[in-house]
Design a protein around this motif. Structure first.
Motif, PDB file in Angstrom:
ATOM      1  N   GLU A  56       0.837  -1.200   0.000  1.00  0.00           N
ATOM      2  CA  GLU A  56       0.000   0.000   0.000  1.00  0.00           C
ATOM      3  C   GLU A  56       0.871   1.248   0.000  1.00  0.00           C
ATOM      4  OE1 GLU A  56      -3.286   2.075   3.045  1.00  0.00           O
ATOM      5  OE2 GLU A  56      -2.054   0.391   3.702  1.00  0.00           O
TER       6      GLU A  56
ATOM      7  N   SER B  98       2.618   7.475   1.584  1.00  0.00           N
ATOM      8  CA  SER B  98       2.856   8.899   1.369  1.00  0.00           C
ATOM      9  C   SER B  98       3.978   9.059   0.368  1.00  0.00           C
ATOM     10  CB  SER B  98       3.229   9.570   2.696  1.00  0.00           C
ATOM     11  OG  SER B  98       3.427  10.959   2.512  1.00  0.00           O
TER      12      SER B  98
ATOM     13  N   TYR C 295      -0.862  11.779   0.621  1.00  0.00           N
ATOM     14  CA  TYR C 295      -1.078  10.821   1.705  1.00  0.00           C
ATOM     15  C   TYR C 295      -2.202   9.868   1.341  1.00  0.00           C
ATOM     16  CZ  TYR C 295       1.666  13.985   4.616  1.00  0.00           C
ATOM     17  OH  TYR C 295       2.674  14.761   5.122  1.00  0.00           O
ATOM     18  N   GLY C 296      -2.034   8.614   1.704  1.00  0.00           N
ATOM     19  CA  GLY C 296      -3.120   7.674   1.554  1.00  0.00           C
ATOM     20  C   GLY C 296      -4.257   8.011   2.505  1.00  0.00           C
ATOM     21  N   ASP C 297      -5.459   7.656   2.139  1.00  0.00           N
ATOM     22  CA  ASP C 297      -6.625   8.006   2.952  1.00  0.00           C
ATOM     23  C   ASP C 297      -6.527   7.464   4.367  1.00  0.00           C
ATOM     24  OD1 ASP C 297      -9.044   7.728   0.223  1.00  0.00           O
ATOM     25  OD2 ASP C 297      -7.786   9.399   0.877  1.00  0.00           O
TER      26      ASP C 297
END
Length: 123
Positions: free
Chosen positions: A46, A49, A60-62
């Motif tokens: 995943e 950032s 940024y990832g959620d």
């Protein structure tokens, strides 16, 4: 050719903080866009950032927005990931990665990767 080494991982209680470092050798880090990625057991990698070397844009990832902060210190040739309000679901191996192209970092296929550092969030 950038060689990346992560550090700063460890065991922390939920709600705690850690700061990960990504130090570069063999090249100056300011020439590269840098991404932090993570992979938990049994899950896909995943993107967490990333920070652009071209215009300073930050992503940024959620799942980490408002809790994690990426920054870079070009004088120290190091990029940091400050992680606050850690949750058990943040447990993973965290990798930093670099590429001269923003698109490669955003797509999750940068050229250079560190070896990873384990972050475990548990009481």
């Amino acid at each position: 050719q950038a060689q990346l080494v992560e550090s700063g991982g460890g065991l922390v209680q939920p709600g705690g903080s850690l700061r990960l470092s990504c130090a570069a050798s063999g090249s100056t880090l300011d020439a590269y866009s840098i991404g932090w990625f993570r992979q938990a057991p049994g899950k896909e990698r995943e993107g967490v950032s990333c920070i652009s070397s071209h215009d300073g844009m930050i992503y940024y990832g959620d799942s980490v927005k408002g809790r994690f902060t990426i920054s870079r210190d070009n004088a120290k040739n190091t990029v940091y990931l400050q992680m606050n309000s850690l949750k058990p679901e943040d447990t993973a191996v965290y990798y930093c990665a670099a590429d001269t192209q923003d698109e490669s970092v955003v797509a999750g296929v940068p050229d250079y990767w560190g070896q990873g550092t384990q972050v475990t969030v548990s009481s």
